[in-house]
Design a protein around this motif. Structure first.
Motif, mmCIF file in Angstrom:
data_model
loop_
_atom_site.group_PDB
_atom_site.id
_atom_site.type_symbol
_atom_site.label_atom_id
_atom_site.label_comp_id
_atom_site.label_asym_id
_atom_site.label_seq_id
_atom_site.Cartn_x
_atom_site.Cartn_y
_atom_site.Cartn_z
ATOM 1 N N HIS A 634 0.816 -1.220 0.000
ATOM 2 C CA HIS A 634 0.000 0.000 0.000
ATOM 3 C C HIS A 634 0.846 1.264 0.000
ATOM 4 O O HIS A 634 0.411 2.314 0.494
ATOM 5 C CB HIS A 634 -0.962 0.005 1.202
ATOM 6 N N ALA A 635 2.068 1.185 -0.530
ATOM 7 C CA ALA A 635 2.918 2.377 -0.593
ATOM 8 C C ALA A 635 2.472 3.305 -1.721
ATOM 9 O O ALA A 635 2.629 4.522 -1.619
ATOM 10 C CB ALA A 635 4.378 1.980 -0.790
ATOM 11 N N GLN A 636 1.938 2.732 -2.801
ATOM 12 C CA GLN A 636 1.502 3.523 -3.950
ATOM 13 C C GLN A 636 0.052 3.172 -4.277
ATOM 14 O O GLN A 636 -0.296 1.996 -4.392
ATOM 15 C CB GLN A 636 2.375 3.223 -5.183
ATOM 16 N N THR A 637 -0.771 4.197 -4.422
ATOM 17 C CA THR A 637 -2.166 3.968 -4.805
ATOM 18 C C THR A 637 -2.499 4.843 -6.009
ATOM 19 O O THR A 637 -1.920 5.923 -6.188
ATOM 20 C CB THR A 637 -3.133 4.282 -3.647
ATOM 21 N N TRP A 638 -3.429 4.358 -6.810
ATOM 22 C CA TRP A 638 -3.710 4.993 -8.094
ATOM 23 C C TRP A 638 -5.198 5.025 -8.399
ATOM 24 O O TRP A 638 -5.966 4.200 -7.916
ATOM 25 C CB TRP A 638 -3.065 4.210 -9.242
ATOM 26 N N PHE A 639 -5.562 5.970 -9.246
ATOM 27 C CA PHE A 639 -6.800 5.868 -10.002
ATOM 28 C C PHE A 639 -6.569 6.549 -11.342
ATOM 29 O O PHE A 639 -6.180 7.713 -11.397
ATOM 30 C CB PHE A 639 -7.993 6.508 -9.300
ATOM 31 N N THR A 640 -6.791 5.791 -12.403
ATOM 32 C CA THR A 640 -6.756 6.352 -13.749
ATOM 33 C C THR A 640 -8.132 6.168 -14.356
ATOM 34 O O THR A 640 -8.644 5.045 -14.432
ATOM 35 C CB THR A 640 -5.704 5.665 -14.631
ATOM 36 N N GLY A 641 -8.739 7.273 -14.742
ATOM 37 C CA GLY A 641 -10.072 7.222 -15.332
ATOM 38 C C GLY A 641 -10.154 8.174 -16.502
ATOM 39 O O GLY A 641 -9.364 9.115 -16.631
ATOM 40 N N PHE A 642 -11.157 7.932 -17.362
ATOM 41 C CA PHE A 642 -11.232 8.743 -18.570
ATOM 42 C C PHE A 642 -12.649 8.810 -19.106
ATOM 43 O O PHE A 642 -13.513 7.967 -18.819
ATOM 44 C CB PHE A 642 -10.293 8.188 -19.647
ATOM 45 N N THR A 643 -12.854 9.868 -19.858
ATOM 46 C CA THR A 643 -14.017 10.041 -20.726
ATOM 47 C C THR A 643 -13.475 10.111 -22.148
ATOM 48 O O THR A 643 -12.263 10.081 -22.358
ATOM 49 C CB THR A 643 -14.759 11.340 -20.377
ATOM 50 N N PRO A 644 -14.346 10.219 -23.156
ATOM 51 C CA PRO A 644 -13.805 10.371 -24.515
ATOM 52 C C PRO A 644 -12.961 11.629 -24.703
ATOM 53 O O PRO A 644 -12.151 11.696 -25.627
ATOM 54 C CB PRO A 644 -15.069 10.425 -25.382
ATOM 55 N N GLN A 645 -13.117 12.640 -23.794
ATOM 56 C CA GLN A 645 -12.375 13.898 -23.961
ATOM 57 C C GLN A 645 -11.095 13.973 -23.154
ATOM 58 O O GLN A 645 -10.130 14.616 -23.576
ATOM 59 C CB GLN A 645 -13.247 15.092 -23.541
ATOM 60 N N ASP A 699 -20.568 9.349 -25.299
ATOM 61 C CA ASP A 699 -20.505 7.921 -25.015
ATOM 62 C C ASP A 699 -19.281 7.308 -25.684
ATOM 63 O O ASP A 699 -18.756 7.832 -26.669
ATOM 64 C CB ASP A 699 -21.762 7.211 -25.531
ATOM 65 N N PHE A 700 -18.855 6.177 -25.145
ATOM 66 C CA PHE A 700 -17.806 5.395 -25.786
ATOM 67 C C PHE A 700 -18.409 4.531 -26.889
ATOM 68 O O PHE A 700 -19.616 4.225 -26.867
ATOM 69 C CB PHE A 700 -17.118 4.490 -24.765
ATOM 70 N N PRO A 701 -17.590 4.092 -27.856
ATOM 71 C CA PRO A 701 -18.094 3.153 -28.865
ATOM 72 C C PRO A 701 -18.588 1.857 -28.210
ATOM 73 O O PRO A 701 -18.101 1.449 -27.154
ATOM 74 C CB PRO A 701 -16.862 2.895 -29.741
ATOM 75 N N ALA A 702 -19.535 1.218 -28.862
ATOM 76 C CA ALA A 702 -20.086 -0.031 -28.334
ATOM 77 C C ALA A 702 -19.026 -1.130 -28.374
ATOM 78 O O ALA A 702 -18.163 -1.145 -29.257
ATOM 79 C CB ALA A 702 -21.304 -0.448 -29.153
ATOM 80 N N PRO A 703 -19.081 -2.063 -27.429
ATOM 81 C CA PRO A 703 -18.105 -3.162 -27.431
ATOM 82 C C PRO A 703 -18.413 -4.155 -28.535
ATOM 83 O O PRO A 703 -19.494 -4.168 -29.117
ATOM 84 C CB PRO A 703 -18.295 -3.786 -26.050
ATOM 85 N N ASP A 704 -17.442 -5.002 -28.801
ATOM 86 C CA ASP A 704 -17.611 -6.101 -29.741
ATOM 87 C C ASP A 704 -18.301 -7.235 -28.987
ATOM 88 O O ASP A 704 -17.712 -7.836 -28.081
ATOM 89 C CB ASP A 704 -16.244 -6.541 -30.263
#
Length: 765
Positions: A634-645, A699-704
């Motif tokens: 637990h020395a390093q914690t992260w959150f990476t999140g995104f929208t289309p922009q 919105d994101f593109p639809a999945p396959d």
């Protein structure tokens, strides 16, 4: 260092100057100077001296300050060896031109480079041991300043001393070069050159434009007579007459008044204007506006500024050698326009400071970095520990850019933990698997031989990571393993894929390691530097927040990877643009159907009731995808999140990576232990809501669907208990149900921990 000329020899030279200047000729090598009989030896010495002086002076390009701008044109920082802005003569006020000519060379437009009358007057005056008088014309002073500037650019301290020394030899050299210069440059060109090259202040103020901005916060074209007289009076002795130095103001005012009187005497200034100017205290006219140098001046944007400067100093686009690149930055007068979005930058600075205050009791550091998917533009870069680039830094500051890689920020990076899992999922799908496929979530300790890599071999102890809390047994879908961040399930996936393929997929998507077992700290990593071990699936190899954001940008842009870029345009003083580093966008980094399907799974991190980011959904129902991450200990914690922009990575941890956070207090909240979902994710949420305010909901593109797969049929409902007349109250067994799993903690409860240690330990949520 230079020859000393006796007074009698100087007289002979002066006579020569009179003859030559009067004829408008040029002193050249081998010139014979006719002198009175009996002076043959003196003439020979004089001609020899002149032979040693170049026949002409070609002024080089003046050193100018370079400016770093944000995307909107606002200034972030200035860099200079000499703080100078070169301007043409028509952008200098008439008052400024007149003031310089009046005090320095009233016959400037009459002589041919040297002033015989002034030189003879000074010679007689000085010979009689009266107060010393100078006789240098503006042209000679221009020559002197050009020689000083040339020596400075060539890093020649002895040349600077020689150009400045008070000797007859130096004056003779200046005189010859001045006469030659008058044959190749017009008077206005010489005056323009002098006004741009001269030093106008103690604190590295060069050129009339910089002086006008520094002393009066205006351009040189707007200088009034009293302001012009102040500036013109400084050049005689910048350290002595600089009025911004409080103890100099009495002398500076006396010098200014001398210039005003000289302007009046020559008809440049009416009596009433002179009298009004003389009655004005010099302090009342000043509006000192310093130009701070370096990234320190960029405030909260200093780390982004540092990234930009590192790019210029290390990228061969800006010069073949380090010395070339340094000269370009500090002397080239560049206008460097960058990608920084000031609004988002301010939001990032404020948010990281609120969530993880500098000097907090938990000893946590934090960084926030945002890139634009599809372009690689770095839009924001902030951290909670302020920048200080000095050798002896203030406490609670740092010069290390936590967001950047070793080349751009001196950081060795951090283990990303489960932030690496999307690359594993992408490889899983590439090999023909689906999201609904089941994998074993029971902890299994596997020998190294249970894992496969088509391009390398590895060995070591058996490996079997644990989950953070509780336990799982039996099979679960890969989709659930992703949004709950189940280590044991991903370990099972690792045993079914080609780890060499995983390495290549992660690299193509943009994962860039900062350290490797093979090469140590990585300044220019290659795909071979991605370490291949079973534990890699849980994010054991260090990377930087910026590179992680860029890699997630590949997912956000449906498969296009763009290297991070900070510079969009570099313009030279003449208006021409230099080439800038390219984002080298690769639209085929990841197949679109793979990218869209991975994003579909990552959306569940927010939308599922057991998703590790369910408490960090964005406002207004905005669609987002993301991944938590926590490393071993637990020395390093992260959150990476995104929208289309936008893609934003938040890192919260301890910069050395040596301190675990199993039981800490932060902002009055106890964390036992700290997870990516507990601090990093709320920080991300707060910032992204500000950064995306007013942006369209996309919105994101639809999945396959072929990669999503088919969910298993729901279990048959358990029939209600029934009784029989024979044995009232006896229950008839129904269909068995799945075991009840303890509810997860805020982070989903299954992402972290592994039971291993060190590099072969492993990631988390």
């Amino acid at each position: 260092m230079t020859r000393t000329i006796p007074a009698t020899q100087l007289v002979a030279l002066l006579l020569a100057f009179v003859l030559v200047a009067g004829a408008g000729g040029v002193l050249t090598a081998g010139l014979t100077i006719p002198l009175a009989a009996g002076a043959d030896a003196l003439t020979e010495q004089s001609v020899t001296l002149f032979d040693e002086v170049p026949d002409e002076l070609v002024p080089g390009t003046l050193s100018q300050a370079s400016t770093v701008l944000a995307a909107d044109g606002s200034r972030l920082a200035t860099f200079y060896a000499q703080n100078r802005i070169v301007v043409p003569l028509d952008e200098v006020s008439d008052a400024m031109r007149n003031a310089v000519i009046a005090i320095e060379d009233e016959r400037f437009y009459e002589h041919a480079g040297v002033d015989p009358y002034g030189m003879m007057r000074a010679f007689v005056n000085n010979a009689l041991q009266r107060p010393q008088q100078g006789a240098s014309t503006l042209t000679q002073q221009y020559v002197k300043n050009v020689l000083i500037d040339e020596a400075d650019r060539n890093n020649d301290p002895f040349g600077i001393i020689e150009a400045r020394e008070d000797s007859n030899a130096r004056k003779a050299r200046e005189a010859k070069l001045a006469i030659a210069l008058e044959q190749t440059m017009s008077k206005d060109e010489i005056l323009q050159g002098y006004l741009n090259v001269a030093q106008f202040g103690k604190y590295n103020i060069y050129g009339v434009e910089t002086a006008a901005r520094y002393f009066f916060d205006k351009s040189a074209k707007d200088l009034t007579p009293v302001e012009a007289a102040t500036i013109a009076g400084i050049t005689k002795a910048p350290s002595k007459f600089d009025p911004s130095v409080e103890e100099n103001q009495r002398l500076a005012q006396a010098r200014r008044d001398a210039v005003l009187n000289k302007m009046w005497g020559l008809g440049y200034l009416p009596t009433d204007e002179r009298d009004e100017a003389l009655a004005t205290p010099i302090a009342d006219t000043l509006h000192i506006t310093p130009v701070p140098t370096g990234c320190q001046a960029a405030g909260g944007s200093a780390f982004f500024c540092q990234y930009v400067i590192s790019e210029i100093m290390t990228n061969s686009v800006f010069g073949e050698t380090a010395a070339d690149r340094e000269a370009l930055l500090y002397r080239g007068g560049l206008t460097i326009r960058t990608t920084l979005d000031i609004g988002k930058q301010v939001a990032a600075e404020q948010t990281v400071a609120a969530h993880v205050p500098n000097g907090n009791d938990a000893g946590l550091e934090a960084a926030v970095v945002t890139v634009e998917p599809g372009t690689g533009k770095i839009l924001a870069m902030a951290q909670n520990v302020p920048f200080d680039g000095r050798t002896e830094r203030d406490p609670g500051t740092t010069s290390v850019n936590y967001s950047a890689d070793p080349l751009h920020g001196a950081s060795k990076g951090f283990q990303p933990g489960s932030n690496f899992k999307p690359f594993v999922l992408a490889q899983w799908l590439k090999e023909g698997h689906t999201l609904w496929e089941s994998v074993n979530a029971t902890r299994v300790v596997r020998p190294q031989s249970a894992f496969h890599s088509s391009c390398s071999t590895f060995g070591g102890n058996p490996w079997g990571p644990r989950n953070a809390e509780g336990s799982l047994s039996g099979n679960i879908s890969v989709l659930r393993a992703t949004y709950e961040s189940v280590n044991t399930a991903y370990a099972s996936m690792a045993a079914e894929i080609d780890l060499c393929g995983l390495r290549n997929t992660a690299w193509d998507a943009g994962f860039r390691p900062t350290q490797s077992d093979r090469s140590g700290t990585l300044f220019n990593p290659t795909v071979e530097d991605v370490d291949i071990t079973p534990a890699m699936v849980l994010g054991t190899q260090t990377t930087s927040p910026l590179q992680l954001a860029a890699a997630f940008g590949t997912l956000a842009s449906n498969g296009t990877y763009c290297a991070p870029i900070a510079i969009t345009q570099v313009t030279q003083p003449d208006g021409t643009d230099l080439p800038v580093p390219s984002a080298d966008c690769n639209p085929n980094a990841l197949a679109p159907n793979i990218a869209s399907t991975v994003v579909y799974a990552m959306e569940k991190v927010f939308t599922e009731s057991r998703g590790t980011g369910r408490n960090s959904r964005l406002a207004d129902g905005r669609v987002a995808a993301g991944k938590t991450g926590t490393n071993q200990g637990h020395a390093q914690t992260w959150f990476t999140g995104f929208t289309p922009q936008l893609v934003t990575t938040v890192w919260v941890g301890e910069a050395s990576g040596e301190t675990s956070h199993d039981d800490i207090w932060l902002n009055g909240v106890r964390h036992r232990p700290m997870y990516g979902s507990r601090v990093a994710a709320p920080l991300w949420q707060d910032y992204m809501n500000q950064a995306l305010a007013g942006a369209p909901l996309l919105d994101f593109p639809a999945p396959d669907q072929s990669l999503v797969g088919t969910p298993p049929p729901p279990p048959a409902p358990t029939p209600p208990p029934v009784t029989t007349p024979e044995t009232p109250g006896t229950e008839v067994p129904g269909v068995p149900t799945d075991p009840i799993v303890p509810p997860p903690a805020d982070n989903g409860g299954r992402g972290d921990g592994n039971g291993g240690e060190g590099r072969d330990g492993g990631g988390g949520n």
